[in-house]
Scaffold this motif. Structure first.
Motif, PDB file in Angstrom:
ATOM      1  N   PRO A   1      11.443  13.816 -26.614  1.00  0.00           N
ATOM      2  CA  PRO A   1      10.714  12.655 -27.130  1.00  0.00           C
ATOM      3  C   PRO A   1      10.155  11.804 -25.999  1.00  0.00           C
ATOM      4  N   VAL A   2       8.937  11.315 -26.182  1.00  0.00           N
ATOM      5  CA  VAL A   2       8.282  10.452 -25.192  1.00  0.00           C
ATOM      6  C   VAL A   2       7.679   9.270 -25.950  1.00  0.00           C
ATOM      7  N   THR A   3       8.190   8.081 -25.673  1.00  0.00           N
ATOM      8  CA  THR A   3       7.747   6.889 -26.394  1.00  0.00           C
ATOM      9  C   THR A   3       6.760   6.082 -25.567  1.00  0.00           C
ATOM     10  N   VAL A   4       5.645   5.728 -26.207  1.00  0.00           N
ATOM     11  CA  VAL A   4       4.667   4.835 -25.587  1.00  0.00           C
ATOM     12  C   VAL A   4       4.803   3.463 -26.254  1.00  0.00           C
ATOM     13  N   THR A   5       5.227   2.483 -25.490  1.00  0.00           N
ATOM     14  CA  THR A   5       5.357   1.116 -25.979  1.00  0.00           C
ATOM     15  C   THR A   5       4.010   0.417 -25.847  1.00  0.00           C
ATOM     16  N   VAL A   6       3.503  -0.080 -26.958  1.00  0.00           N
ATOM     17  CA  VAL A   6       2.185  -0.720 -26.963  1.00  0.00           C
ATOM     18  C   VAL A   6       2.348  -2.234 -27.077  1.00  0.00           C
ATOM     19  N   ASP A   7       1.863  -2.944 -26.071  1.00  0.00           N
ATOM     20  CA  ASP A   7       1.918  -4.404 -26.070  1.00  0.00           C
ATOM     21  C   ASP A   7       0.595  -4.971 -26.592  1.00  0.00           C
ATOM     22  N   PRO A   8       0.642  -6.078 -27.318  1.00  0.00           N
ATOM     23  CA  PRO A   8      -0.603  -6.648 -27.864  1.00  0.00           C
ATOM     24  C   PRO A   8      -1.455  -7.291 -26.782  1.00  0.00           C
ATOM     25  N   ILE A   9      -2.753  -7.315 -27.020  1.00  0.00           N
ATOM     26  CA  ILE A   9      -3.676  -8.022 -26.131  1.00  0.00           C
ATOM     27  C   ILE A   9      -3.589  -9.516 -26.454  1.00  0.00           C
ATOM     28  N   PRO A  10      -3.335 -10.380 -25.475  1.00  0.00           N
ATOM     29  CA  PRO A  10      -3.255 -11.812 -25.775  1.00  0.00           C
ATOM     30  C   PRO A  10      -4.611 -12.393 -26.152  1.00  0.00           C
ATOM     31  N   THR A  11      -4.558 -13.513 -26.856  1.00  0.00           N
ATOM     32  CA  THR A  11      -5.777 -14.239 -27.227  1.00  0.00           C
ATOM     33  C   THR A  11      -6.402 -14.875 -25.988  1.00  0.00           C
ATOM     34  N   ALA A  12      -7.720 -14.885 -25.948  1.00  0.00           N
ATOM     35  CA  ALA A  12      -8.409 -15.514 -24.818  1.00  0.00           C
ATOM     36  C   ALA A  12      -8.055 -16.995 -24.744  1.00  0.00           C
ATOM     37  N   PRO A  13      -7.902 -17.558 -23.552  1.00  0.00           N
ATOM     38  CA  PRO A  13      -7.529 -18.966 -23.417  1.00  0.00           C
ATOM     39  C   PRO A  13      -8.660 -19.904 -23.864  1.00  0.00           C
ATOM     40  N   SER A  14      -8.267 -21.150 -24.128  1.00  0.00           N
ATOM     41  CA  SER A  14      -9.239 -22.190 -24.473  1.00  0.00           C
ATOM     42  C   SER A  14      -9.578 -22.993 -23.227  1.00  0.00           C
ATOM     43  N   ALA A  15     -10.852 -23.259 -23.057  1.00  0.00           N
ATOM     44  CA  ALA A  15     -11.286 -24.054 -21.900  1.00  0.00           C
ATOM     45  C   ALA A  15     -12.670 -24.623 -22.179  1.00  0.00           C
ATOM     46  N   SER A  16     -12.940 -25.788 -21.628  1.00  0.00           N
ATOM     47  CA  SER A  16     -14.242 -26.444 -21.824  1.00  0.00           C
ATOM     48  C   SER A  16     -14.941 -26.618 -20.484  1.00  0.00           C
ATOM     49  N   GLY A  17     -16.267 -26.576 -20.540  1.00  0.00           N
ATOM     50  CA  GLY A  17     -17.052 -26.811 -19.338  1.00  0.00           C
ATOM     51  C   GLY A  17     -17.036 -28.288 -18.951  1.00  0.00           C
ATOM     52  N   VAL A  18     -17.447 -28.569 -17.732  1.00  0.00           N
ATOM     53  CA  VAL A  18     -17.487 -29.950 -17.231  1.00  0.00           C
ATOM     54  C   VAL A  18     -18.813 -30.166 -16.500  1.00  0.00           C
TER      55      VAL A  18
END
Length: 234
Positions: free
Chosen positions: A141-158
């Motif tokens: 047996p060979v297990t591939v653990t799949v991690d979720p892609i995180p949500t893009a961060p929030s940021a505002s221009g200045v």
């Protein structure tokens, strides 16, 4: 031909009377009577079959069962990847042909070869075996653990004055990383904020969230230069 521990079906034809199977070319032990015999030898073995009609026996026909060794199960390491990405799995330690399946027994043959690179969205276990001379090993047996892609961060221009630095801030999961390009590019700084060098033209920076080995898409953060009109003299 058979594999260690696997029965071999022997069948005799072409003569009337009673078929009799022996362990020797003459004399020996009667093993079974009948047109077929299913022994399970552990080494290559020759059996002998004769037919008897009205008390008269034919010569014995030698029948050899060649027993091939079942190969050792291959070695393979578990892996991890991010959702939607591929994971390269590698099998080693055995000769023959490697075969990847989706079940511990039976199941579907996915691919043949020492490596397998599936693209996954959930944690999944695969099973790899090796086949040598028609004999198949146990599956590893060979297990591939799949991690979720995180949500893009929030940021505002200045907005800043010409030739001034800008203080950019972002919020999101994991470690925040600031880049000078939407993909690839140069990692400028790590953290929730980035103090830019002096900026004289409108410039866009990009920030992503990284959790473990998985990174989000990048959020663009634009620094705009404030226009100041020259004073008029009358």
């Amino acid at each position: 031909t058979s594999c260690t521990g696997v029965p071999a079906i022997l069948t005799a034809t072409g003569s009337s009377g009673t078929y009799e199977w022996y362990d020797a070319a003459s004399g020996g032990n009667l093993l079974i009577s009948g047109s077929s015999y299913t022994p399970t030898p552990t080494t290559t073995t020759t059996y002998f079959v004769q037919t008897t009609v009205n008390g008269c026996s034919s010569a014995r026909t030698p029948v050899t069962v060649t027993v091939n060794t079942i190969p050792v199960a291959p070695s393979a390491s578990n892996a991890s990847t991010c959702s939607g990405n591929t994971a390269t799995l590698s099998a080693s330690g055995s000769t023959g042909t490697y075969e990847w399946y989706d079940a511990a027994s039976g199941g579907n043959l996915l691919i043949s070869g020492a490596t397998y690179a599936p693209a996954l969205s959930v944690t999944t276990t695969y099973f790899v075996q090796t086949t040598v001379n028609g004999c198949t090993s146990a599956r590893t047996p060979v297990t591939v653990t799949v991690d979720p892609i995180p949500t893009a961060p929030s940021a505002s221009g200045v907005s800043v004055c010409h030739n001034s630095p800008a203080n950019l801030t972002a919020s999101g999961a994991g470690i925040l990383e600031w880049y000078d390009a939407a993909s690839g590019g140069t990692l400028l700084v790590t953290g929730n904020s980035y103090n830019t060098p002096n900026i004289s033209v409108n410039t866009t920076f990009y920030v992503q969230s990284r959790v473990g080995q998985c990174s989000s898409t990048r959020t663009p953060v634009t620094v705009s230069i404030i226009s100041i009109a020259n004073p008029e003299f009358r």
